[in-house]
Design a protein around this motif. Structure first.
Motif, PDB file in Angstrom:
ATOM      1  N   UNK A 109       0.839  -1.216   0.000  1.00 19.95           N
ATOM      2  CA  UNK A 109       0.000   0.000   0.000  1.00 19.95           C
ATOM      3  C   UNK A 109       0.865   1.255   0.000  1.00 19.95           C
ATOM      4  N   UNK A 110       1.867   1.247   0.888  1.00 20.64           N
ATOM      5  CA  UNK A 110       2.732   2.427   0.976  1.00 20.64           C
ATOM      6  C   UNK A 110       3.487   2.634  -0.346  1.00 20.64           C
ATOM      7  N   UNK A 111       3.898   1.518  -0.957  1.00 20.92           N
ATOM      8  CA  UNK A 111       4.636   1.611  -2.228  1.00 20.92           C
ATOM      9  C   UNK A 111       3.738   2.204  -3.317  1.00 20.92           C
ATOM     10  N   UNK A 112       2.493   1.690  -3.418  1.00 23.50           N
ATOM     11  CA  UNK A 112       1.559   2.196  -4.436  1.00 23.50           C
ATOM     12  C   UNK A 112       1.271   3.687  -4.216  1.00 23.50           C
ATOM     13  N   UNK A 113       1.086   4.050  -2.930  1.00 24.50           N
ATOM     14  CA  UNK A 113       0.849   5.465  -2.631  1.00 24.50           C
ATOM     15  C   UNK A 113       2.075   6.298  -3.025  1.00 24.50           C
ATOM     16  N   UNK A 114       3.257   5.745  -2.693  1.00 28.62           N
ATOM     17  CA  UNK A 114       4.501   6.498  -2.871  1.00 28.62           C
ATOM     18  C   UNK A 114       4.864   6.704  -4.341  1.00 28.62           C
ATOM     19  N   UNK A 115       4.660   5.687  -5.179  1.00 25.95           N
ATOM     20  CA  UNK A 115       5.141   5.801  -6.573  1.00 25.95           C
ATOM     21  C   UNK A 115       4.031   6.131  -7.572  1.00 25.95           C
ATOM     22  N   UNK A 116       2.776   6.038  -7.169  1.00 27.85           N
ATOM     23  CA  UNK A 116       1.701   6.308  -8.140  1.00 27.85           C
ATOM     24  C   UNK A 116       0.726   7.375  -7.652  1.00 27.85           C
ATOM     25  N   UNK A 117       0.044   7.089  -6.546  1.00 22.48           N
ATOM     26  CA  UNK A 117      -1.046   7.984  -6.118  1.00 22.48           C
ATOM     27  C   UNK A 117      -0.525   9.387  -5.774  1.00 22.48           C
ATOM     28  N   UNK A 118       0.463   9.438  -4.868  1.00 17.78           N
ATOM     29  CA  UNK A 118       0.934  10.745  -4.402  1.00 17.78           C
ATOM     30  C   UNK A 118       1.631  11.556  -5.501  1.00 17.78           C
ATOM     31  N   UNK A 119       2.483  10.922  -6.359  1.00 20.91           N
ATOM     32  CA  UNK A 119       3.085  11.725  -7.439  1.00 20.91           C
ATOM     33  C   UNK A 119       2.043  12.354  -8.353  1.00 20.91           C
ATOM     34  N   UNK A 120       1.011  11.574  -8.716  1.00 20.60           N
ATOM     35  CA  UNK A 120      -0.022  12.129  -9.603  1.00 20.60           C
ATOM     36  C   UNK A 120      -0.738  13.277  -8.887  1.00 20.60           C
ATOM     37  N   UNK A 121      -1.115  13.029  -7.610  1.00 21.88           N
ATOM     38  CA  UNK A 121      -1.827  14.066  -6.847  1.00 21.88           C
ATOM     39  C   UNK A 121      -0.960  15.324  -6.745  1.00 21.88           C
ATOM     40  N   UNK A 122       0.339  15.138  -6.441  1.00 23.34           N
ATOM     41  CA  UNK A 122       1.205  16.305  -6.277  1.00 23.34           C
ATOM     42  C   UNK A 122       1.360  17.066  -7.596  1.00 23.34           C
ATOM     43  N   UNK A 123       1.530  16.305  -8.710  1.00 22.97           N
ATOM     44  CA  UNK A 123       1.700  16.969 -10.017  1.00 22.97           C
ATOM     45  C   UNK A 123       0.472  17.809 -10.361  1.00 22.97           C
ATOM     46  N   UNK A 124      -0.714  17.233 -10.147  1.00 26.44           N
ATOM     47  CA  UNK A 124      -1.939  17.959 -10.501  1.00 26.44           C
ATOM     48  C   UNK A 124      -2.061  19.225  -9.639  1.00 26.44           C
ATOM     49  N   UNK A 125      -1.886  19.044  -8.336  1.00 29.42           N
ATOM     50  CA  UNK A 125      -2.028  20.192  -7.426  1.00 29.42           C
ATOM     51  C   UNK A 125      -0.965  21.263  -7.703  1.00 29.42           C
ATOM     52  N   UNK A 126       0.244  20.793  -7.979  1.00 29.23           N
ATOM     53  CA  UNK A 126       1.350  21.731  -8.222  1.00 29.23           C
ATOM     54  C   UNK A 126       1.111  22.540  -9.493  1.00 29.23           C
ATOM     55  N   UNK A 127       0.557  21.840 -10.519  1.00 27.88           N
ATOM     56  CA  UNK A 127       0.244  22.509 -11.771  1.00 27.88           C
ATOM     57  C   UNK A 127      -0.722  23.679 -11.513  1.00 27.88           C
ATOM     58  N   UNK A 128      -1.781  23.369 -10.758  1.00 24.46           N
ATOM     59  CA  UNK A 128      -2.788  24.405 -10.481  1.00 24.46           C
ATOM     60  C   UNK A 128      -2.166  25.501  -9.601  1.00 24.46           C
ATOM     61  N   UNK A 129      -1.358  25.076  -8.614  1.00 22.22           N
ATOM     62  CA  UNK A 129      -0.729  26.015  -7.676  1.00 22.22           C
ATOM     63  C   UNK A 129       0.125  27.035  -8.433  1.00 22.22           C
ATOM     64  N   UNK A 130       0.969  26.539  -9.323  1.00 20.66           N
ATOM     65  CA  UNK A 130       1.883  27.433 -10.043  1.00 20.66           C
ATOM     66  C   UNK A 130       1.100  28.291 -11.041  1.00 20.66           C
ATOM     67  N   UNK A 131       0.091  27.688 -11.642  1.00 22.68           N
ATOM     68  CA  UNK A 131      -0.770  28.452 -12.568  1.00 22.68           C
ATOM     69  C   UNK A 131      -1.461  29.592 -11.824  1.00 22.68           C
ATOM     70  N   UNK A 132      -1.900  29.281 -10.589  1.00 20.34           N
ATOM     71  CA  UNK A 132      -2.579  30.314  -9.809  1.00 20.34           C
ATOM     72  C   UNK A 132      -1.613  31.428  -9.403  1.00 20.34           C
ATOM     73  N   UNK A 133      -0.340  31.066  -9.123  1.00 18.93           N
ATOM     74  CA  UNK A 133       0.640  32.111  -8.782  1.00 18.93           C
ATOM     75  C   UNK A 133       0.689  33.106  -9.932  1.00 18.93           C
ATOM     76  N   UNK A 134       0.685  32.579 -11.155  1.00 18.74           N
ATOM     77  CA  UNK A 134       0.741  33.421 -12.340  1.00 18.74           C
ATOM     78  C   UNK A 134      -0.525  34.254 -12.493  1.00 18.74           C
ATOM     79  N   UNK A 135      -1.664  33.595 -12.342  1.00 20.57           N
ATOM     80  CA  UNK A 135      -2.939  34.290 -12.570  1.00 20.57           C
ATOM     81  C   UNK A 135      -3.268  35.297 -11.471  1.00 20.57           C
TER      82      UNK A 135
END
Ligand code: HEM
Length: 453
Positions: free
Chosen positions: A229-255
């Motif tokens: 479970x920890x491995x799946x969270x670590x290499x799949x779930x959390x990276x995708x979640x972080x990428x999506x959130x980070x994309x919006x976060x940085x976009x919002x800094x700009x906007x």
């Protein structure tokens, strides 16, 4: 933007955007850059003019992350200490080193520890990659916390950045999740017991504590299901979640616009300033409604002024001014984590043994403050109510703190309250990390250190 990019590019720019334009190139380099293959990849013209720089930004997917121009003050180190950017760089380093480690790791209780040992001797750069991965992870937690603190003290969470702060809190939680799930993967005594102590904290959640813990670790105690479970969270779930959130976060800094004080336009930028803002911007042109001016022929009202009032353009092109700084900071960050990786090996204790509890068994350093608080107060209060309350208030802080002022002198209550919580958290973490030994007894770290990272 429309001012910068007229609808029709002039002849020179059109020429630069077309493949194989000018006849008789001067050098081999020019020939390549004017060739069809080059121009099919790099469509932007190579013009060192404001229009050329703007066109370069518009036609490059990576430069799209940045606005074409930024306020000059954003270039100053003390605006943000580049902490958000450093966190992004650390995340990139973690992804690249993590993918390398994935080639040599199986999330199985029978082989995980052996894989770690093989990384030391049997895999090219294996130990270095592991070291860099581990120190980057610790540093990322630290940098994200410092970023949060910086944003708070700057008041940069206020209108119109409220939602970006909430996104930031999501990123903070994911960063901790990343670090915590990764902690278990080496499957040694340190990782096993740190995660045991960490997940035991969930038990204190009223009513659903046991259920939550079971869901997290997949059973009574940490084992194969937990590792998977920890491995799946670590290499799949959390990276995708972080990428999506980070994309919006940085976009919002700009906007939302960068939270820098700019002349005459409200708290941070023109769009920021609520009508009743109590902040005092630094004016570029101190002209007010009732202002009068001395003229050679007498004193006249502002309405009949002939001079044009123009705001001072305090912006600079992102390319190259901002990008050069970002390249330097990225290289510096990489140099620091590589140096740490060369100097200090990531720890690997004996293989995980559920029957032998080490003394002391400490949670990972970012949760050790909680462990320290638990040794003083009722578990429900120290382990759940206090941290959950602080997290909740922090998450919705921009909607709770309605004071529009951004400078410290006008927001004393928020600053004092935040500073008290911060001091308690830092003291509890330092005491738990360095001043606790076997039986959670007070020790002096200069005599015997039980610091585990
Ligand atoms: C993975 C974690 C994070 C990453 C990679 C990240 C990245 C960034 C970047 C690149 C910026 C642009 C300017 C700067 O460097 O400060 C930024 C700004 C910002 N961040 Fe984050 N951030 C993270 C977490 C957080 C957290 C935990 C918070 C607060 C709860 C937060 C709130 C904000 C806000 C409000 C801004 C706009 C501030 C301004 O314009 O000055 N971020 N972030």
């Amino acid at each position: 933007m429309t001012e910068l990019l007229p609808s029709e590019p002039d002849a020179e720019e059109r020429d630069a955007l077309q493949p194989a334009a000018t006849p008789g190139p001067r050098s081999r380099r020019d020939r390549i850059r004017q060739g069809e293959a080059w121009r099919s990849v790099f469509r932007h013209p190579n013009l060192d003019t404001p229009r050329g720089r703007a066109l370069q930004s518009f036609s490059n997917v990576f430069l799209h992350v940045y606005p074409v121009k930024v306020p000059a003050r954003v270039l100053r180190m003390r605006y943000s200490f580049r902490l958000g950017f450093i966190a992004t760089v650390l995340f990139s380093i973690l992804v690249s080193t993590g993918v390398y480690l994935m080639f040599f790791y199986t999330p199985s209780v029978t082989s995980a520890y052996g894989d770690m040992q093989k990384l030391r001797t049997g895999v090219g750069f294996g130990q270095l990659m592991r070291n860099v991965h581990r120190w980057s992870a610790h540093l990322m937690v630290l940098v994200v916390v410092l970023h949060l603190i910086r944003v708070f003290y700057a008041g940069a969470y206020k209108r119109p950045r409220q939602f970006n702060w909430v996104l930031g809190m999501g990123l903070f939680a994911i960063t901790l999740g990343f670090s915590f799930t990764g902690y278990l993967l080496p499957w040694d005594q340190l990782s096993y017991w740190a995660v045991t102590v960490g997940t035991n904290l969930v038990n204190y959640v009223p009513f659903i504590g046991t259920l939550l813990r079971d869901l997290l670790i997949g059973g009574e105690q940490i084992g194969q299901i937990t590792l998977l479970r920890f491995y799946a969270l670590h290499v799949a779930v959390l990276p995708v979640a972080l990428c999506v959130l980070l994309m919006v976060h940085i976009w919002r800094v700009r906007k939302d616009g960068f939270a820098v004080h700019r002349g005459g336009v409200g708290a941070f930028a023109a769009t920021d300033a609520p009508a009743d803002a109590t902040s005092s911007p630094e004016p570029v042109m101190a002209l007010t409604k009732d202002h009068t001016r001395s003229r050679l022929l007498g004193v006249v009202d502002r309405e009949v002024e002939t001079a044009e009032e123009r705001p001072v353009d305090d912006t600079v092109f992102t390319w190259p001014h901002m990008l050069v700084r970002h390249v330097v900071v990225a290289l510096g960050t990489a140099a620091v984590v590589i140096a740490l990786g060369v100097a200090f090996a990531a720890p690997l204790r004996g293989v995980a043994n559920p029957d032998s509890t080490p003394e002391p068994a400490k949670a990972p350093w970012y949760f050790v403050g909680l462990q320290e608080m638990l040794s003083h107060f009722d578990p429900l209060v120290a382990g759940i109510l206090l941290p959950a309350g602080v997290l909740l208030v922090l998450t919705f802080l921009p909607y709770i703190d309605r004071n529009p002022a951004t400078e410290a002198r006008n927001r004393k209550v928020a600053i004092v309250a935040f500073s008290i919580i911060l001091i308690i958290a830092v003291v509890a973490t330092v005491v738990g990390l360095a001043f606790r030994g076997p039986g959670w007894k007070f020790i002096t770290p200069w005599n015997h250190s039980y610091i585990e990272m």
